[in-house]
Scaffold this active site. Sequence first.
Site, PDB file in Angstrom:
ATOM      1  N   LYS A 212       0.843  -1.201   0.000  1.00  0.00           N
ATOM      2  CA  LYS A 212       0.000   0.000   0.000  1.00  0.00           C
ATOM      3  C   LYS A 212       0.877   1.250   0.000  1.00  0.00           C
ATOM      4  O   LYS A 212       0.707   2.155  -0.797  1.00  0.00           O
ATOM      5  CB  LYS A 212      -0.917  -0.024   1.224  1.00  0.00           C
ATOM      6  CG  LYS A 212      -1.790   1.186   1.349  1.00  0.00           C
ATOM      7  CD  LYS A 212      -2.804   1.059   2.465  1.00  0.00           C
ATOM      8  CE  LYS A 212      -3.476   2.410   2.681  1.00  0.00           C
ATOM      9  NZ  LYS A 212      -4.509   2.399   3.704  1.00  0.00           N
ATOM     10  N   GLU A 218      10.428  -4.958   4.397  1.00  0.00           N
ATOM     11  CA  GLU A 218      10.469  -6.368   3.995  1.00  0.00           C
ATOM     12  C   GLU A 218      10.158  -6.508   2.510  1.00  0.00           C
ATOM     13  O   GLU A 218      10.864  -7.188   1.753  1.00  0.00           O
ATOM     14  CB  GLU A 218       9.437  -7.194   4.790  1.00  0.00           C
ATOM     15  CG  GLU A 218       9.762  -7.360   6.253  1.00  0.00           C
ATOM     16  CD  GLU A 218       9.188  -6.239   7.132  1.00  0.00           C
ATOM     17  OE1 GLU A 218       8.959  -5.122   6.607  1.00  0.00           O
ATOM     18  OE2 GLU A 218       9.011  -6.469   8.333  1.00  0.00           O
ATOM     19  N   GLY A 274      -4.950  -1.714   4.822  1.00  0.00           N
ATOM     20  CA  GLY A 274      -4.200  -2.874   4.342  1.00  0.00           C
ATOM     21  C   GLY A 274      -4.896  -4.194   4.641  1.00  0.00           C
ATOM     22  O   GLY A 274      -5.028  -5.064   3.788  1.00  0.00           O
ATOM     23  N   ARG A 275      -5.366  -4.340   5.881  1.00  0.00           N
ATOM     24  CA  ARG A 275      -5.986  -5.629   6.257  1.00  0.00           C
ATOM     25  C   ARG A 275      -7.411  -5.750   5.750  1.00  0.00           C
ATOM     26  O   ARG A 275      -8.076  -6.764   5.978  1.00  0.00           O
ATOM     27  CB  ARG A 275      -5.898  -5.814   7.775  1.00  0.00           C
ATOM     28  CG  ARG A 275      -6.508  -4.682   8.579  1.00  0.00           C
ATOM     29  CD  ARG A 275      -6.130  -4.770  10.056  1.00  0.00           C
ATOM     30  NE  ARG A 275      -6.570  -3.618  10.827  1.00  0.00           N
ATOM     31  CZ  ARG A 275      -5.880  -2.487  10.968  1.00  0.00           C
ATOM     32  NH1 ARG A 275      -4.727  -2.339  10.360  1.00  0.00           N
ATOM     33  NH2 ARG A 275      -6.353  -1.500  11.701  1.00  0.00           N
ATOM     34  N   GLU A 360      -4.840  -6.542  14.682  1.00  0.00           N
ATOM     35  CA  GLU A 360      -4.293  -5.237  14.295  1.00  0.00           C
ATOM     36  C   GLU A 360      -5.404  -4.180  14.391  1.00  0.00           C
ATOM     37  O   GLU A 360      -5.148  -3.008  14.611  1.00  0.00           O
ATOM     38  CB  GLU A 360      -3.702  -5.291  12.871  1.00  0.00           C
ATOM     39  CG  GLU A 360      -2.645  -4.225  12.641  1.00  0.00           C
ATOM     40  CD  GLU A 360      -1.909  -4.373  11.313  1.00  0.00           C
ATOM     41  OE1 GLU A 360      -2.525  -4.145  10.256  1.00  0.00           O
ATOM     42  OE2 GLU A 360      -0.708  -4.714  11.322  1.00  0.00           O
ATOM     43  N   HIS A 391      -6.601 -33.273  17.553  1.00  0.00           N
ATOM     44  CA  HIS A 391      -5.549 -34.152  18.061  1.00  0.00           C
ATOM     45  C   HIS A 391      -4.366 -33.355  18.605  1.00  0.00           C
ATOM     46  O   HIS A 391      -3.273 -33.892  18.741  1.00  0.00           O
ATOM     47  CB  HIS A 391      -5.090 -35.100  16.948  1.00  0.00           C
ATOM     48  CG  HIS A 391      -6.206 -36.004  16.508  1.00  0.00           C
ATOM     49  ND1 HIS A 391      -6.457 -37.205  17.124  1.00  0.00           N
ATOM     50  CD2 HIS A 391      -7.165 -35.843  15.572  1.00  0.00           C
ATOM     51  CE1 HIS A 391      -7.524 -37.770  16.555  1.00  0.00           C
ATOM     52  NE2 HIS A 391      -7.974 -36.960  15.609  1.00  0.00           N
ATOM     53  N   LYS A 511       9.258  -0.846  13.760  1.00  0.00           N
ATOM     54  CA  LYS A 511       9.827  -0.590  12.430  1.00  0.00           C
ATOM     55  C   LYS A 511      10.946   0.438  12.522  1.00  0.00           C
ATOM     56  O   LYS A 511      12.022   0.282  11.950  1.00  0.00           O
ATOM     57  CB  LYS A 511       8.746  -0.033  11.483  1.00  0.00           C
ATOM     58  CG  LYS A 511       7.684  -1.016  11.062  1.00  0.00           C
ATOM     59  CD  LYS A 511       6.794  -0.349  10.010  1.00  0.00           C
ATOM     60  CE  LYS A 511       5.493  -1.076   9.822  1.00  0.00           C
ATOM     61  NZ  LYS A 511       4.553  -0.377   8.960  1.00  0.00           N
TER      62      LYS A 511
HETATM   63  O1  F6P Z   1       3.112  -3.045   9.738  1.00  0.00           O
HETATM   64  C1  F6P Z   1       1.750  -3.152   9.595  1.00  0.00           C
HETATM   65  C2  F6P Z   1       1.296  -2.835   8.207  1.00  0.00           C
HETATM   66  O2  F6P Z   1       1.252  -1.457   8.043  1.00  0.00           O
HETATM   67  C3  F6P Z   1      -0.037  -3.474   7.924  1.00  0.00           C
HETATM   68  O3  F6P Z   1      -1.096  -2.749   8.399  1.00  0.00           O
HETATM   69  C4  F6P Z   1       0.014  -3.617   6.451  1.00  0.00           C
HETATM   70  O4  F6P Z   1      -0.946  -4.514   5.972  1.00  0.00           O
HETATM   71  C5  F6P Z   1       1.425  -4.090   6.265  1.00  0.00           C
HETATM   72  O5  F6P Z   1       2.165  -3.366   7.212  1.00  0.00           O
HETATM   73  C6  F6P Z   1       2.008  -3.898   4.901  1.00  0.00           C
HETATM   74  O6  F6P Z   1       1.994  -2.565   4.518  1.00  0.00           O
HETATM   75  P1  F6P Z   1       2.177  -2.155   3.012  1.00  0.00           P
HETATM   76  O7  F6P Z   1       1.065  -2.754   2.218  1.00  0.00           O
HETATM   77  O8  F6P Z   1       2.152  -0.660   3.004  1.00  0.00           O
HETATM   78  O9  F6P Z   1       3.510  -2.693   2.542  1.00  0.00           O
END
Ligand code: F6P
Length: 551
Positions: A212, A218, A274-275, A360, A391, A511
Site C-alpha cells: 500500500k 520487507e 491494508g488488512r 491489528e 488431536h 519498524k
Molecule cells: O506493519 C503493519 C502494516 O502497516 C499493515 O497494516 C500492512 O498490511 C502491512 O504493514 C504492509 O503494509 P504495506 O502494504 O504498506 O507494505
Amino acid sequence: MPYPVVGVSPNQLPEWKALAAHAKQLQQTNLGRLFAEDSDRLGWSTFEVGPLHIDLSKNLIQQETLSLLENLARARCLPEAITAMLTGERINVSEDRAVLHTALRNGATLSGPIDGIEVAVAVEKVLARMEQFARTVRNNQRVGCTGKPFSAIVNIGIGGSDLGPAMVTKALYDFSDKSRDMYFVSNIDPIAIEEVFQRCDPATTLFVVVSKTFGTLETLTNAKAARQWILQALGEHEDAVAKHFVAVSTNGELVAEFGIDTDNMFGFWDFIGGRYSVDSAVGLTIMLAIGPERFRSFLRGFASIDLHLRETPLSENGPVLLGLLAVWYRNFLGAQSQAILPYSQRLSRFPAYLQQLTMESNGKSVRIDGATVDYDTGAVYWGEPGTDGQHAFYQLLHQGTVLIPADFILFAEPLGGPNAQQDLLFANGIAQTRALAFGRDDAELEKLGVPAQLRPPRRMPGNRPTTTIFAQRLTPEVLGALIALYEHSVFTQGVIWGIDSFDQWGVELGKELASELAPILTSATAPALDALDASTADLIARYRHMRGRPT
Ligand code: F6P
C-alpha cells in the site's frame, strides 16, 4: 447522539452494568439447562446471513442476552456508526481517513466524491484493468521478455498485502488455473525469496509487488532481490523489469522510483486499510489464479454481507451479533482468546488472516477520544483446521481452566477427494460442538460402567461456547461472505469499545527501531553500544561476533 460517541466510557453506561448483572445470573445455569428450558432456542439464535447459516445456540446466552447486547450497541450508536462507515465519513480518526472497503464490492452508499475521487467509478476502472491484465496473462498473450509464457507468479508483500492473497489463493485452489505455480514471499528472512529463486525460471516468472505504502522494508528488500535476480538472468533485454514486474500500491511515485512503470501498476486508495484490502487490486494474484469471473463472484459474496449489515435489524444482524458476542465473552465472561476452527483443509491460513484483521484492528488501549480504556478490548485470535486441532489442542478447550469461545466453520460438500470423507469431517465438527456444549457427567460415566475412582479425569464439564458457521461449499462467493462477516464483526467490537479499528500505530515503533539498529549490526568498525539497554547491546555484540564482525 452522533457517532463516534466521545467522552463516555462504555463500562459506565447502565446498559453495560445490566449486562454485567446478567452475566452473574447466567453463570448459575449451563448450556444443557438452557437448551432444555427453551424449546424455541434455535428460533431466536440461528440466522441466514447471505450464503451462510449461523448457529449461535451453543453460546452461553439467553434471548435476553442478545437484547441487552443490542441495548449496549444502541447506546454506543452502532447503527449510526454503520451508516457513517458506508457513507464515507472519516471514521478512521487518527489517520483522518474514510473507511471504504465496502465500496470495493459495491456495498457502500456514497453520495459524492471522497478525497476528490468518484469512488465507484475508480473502483470499476481498476477492476477492468486488472481483468484485462489477468486475461492476457492467463491466455499467455502477455509473456516474459524472452517470449515465454509465465509459469510462476510470485506475490511479494507482507501483512495485508500478503495474508489475504495467500489465504484466498490457497482456499480457492480448486477454482484456479493450476497451470501456473503461485508463490507468496513476505518474510525478510533471506531464505524465503531464495526458495523462489531455487524453484523458478526467471524467463517464466512474474512478480507482483504489493505494498500500500511502497515503503515497507520487507517488501522492498525482497522486491529488490527479485529485480536483481531477473536482471542477472535477463539483463540484456531492455524490457526485463517492465515485463516481469507489476506493482499494486497507492503510491505511484515510489513505484516509479523503484523502477516499475506506473502503466504496470494497479492502484487503490488511502481509504482502503491494508488488512481490509484483499478485494481491491491487492487481490490481483487471486484474480490471476481464479480468473476475473470468479473474482467477481468473490466480490458478490462480500456484497451480500454488506447488504445484510445495512438492511437487517440489529437483533438479526449476523456480523453485528458475532461482534457483540465477542464483547460479551471478553468483557463480561473474561475470555482472553477466540479460537477459529475451520473444518476445511483449504482454509488452513484463514486463522492467520483473521489474526491480522482482528488483532491489528482491535488491539488498542486508547479510545478515539484519547482516553485510556479501563476495560478489555481485542481478544487473541488463533486456530487451526479441524480435525488436526482435535488431536493437538482441543484437550484444553474441553477440560482446561480457561474459557475459549470457538467458531466452527463447516461445509456440506467437499471440494474433491473421496466423498464419504466429508461425512466424517462434518461429523467430527458437530461432535466437537456437542461435546463442548454438553460434556459428559458422572451419571453418564456410571451408565457406561466407569468405576467411580476413574471418573474425575473422564468428566467432561461441557458449557463451553461455540458458534457454528455453515455453508454448502467453500466457493469464491462463500469465502467473500465469510471474510466480510468477520470484517463487520471487528467493526462492531471497535464501536462498542470506542476505539479506532482502522489504524495500527502500535507497529510503528518496532519498524523505526529496526531501521536504527540495522546499521549498528553491519558497521565496518565496532559500534558504540552504551546508549542502548544492556540486553540489546549484549545481543548485538554476540550477533556481530557470530557474523565475524569487530566488536
Ligand atoms: O506493519 C503493519 C502494516 O502497516 C499493515 O497494516 C500492512 O498490511 C502491512 O504493514 C504492509 O503494509 P504495506 O502494504 O504498506 O507494505
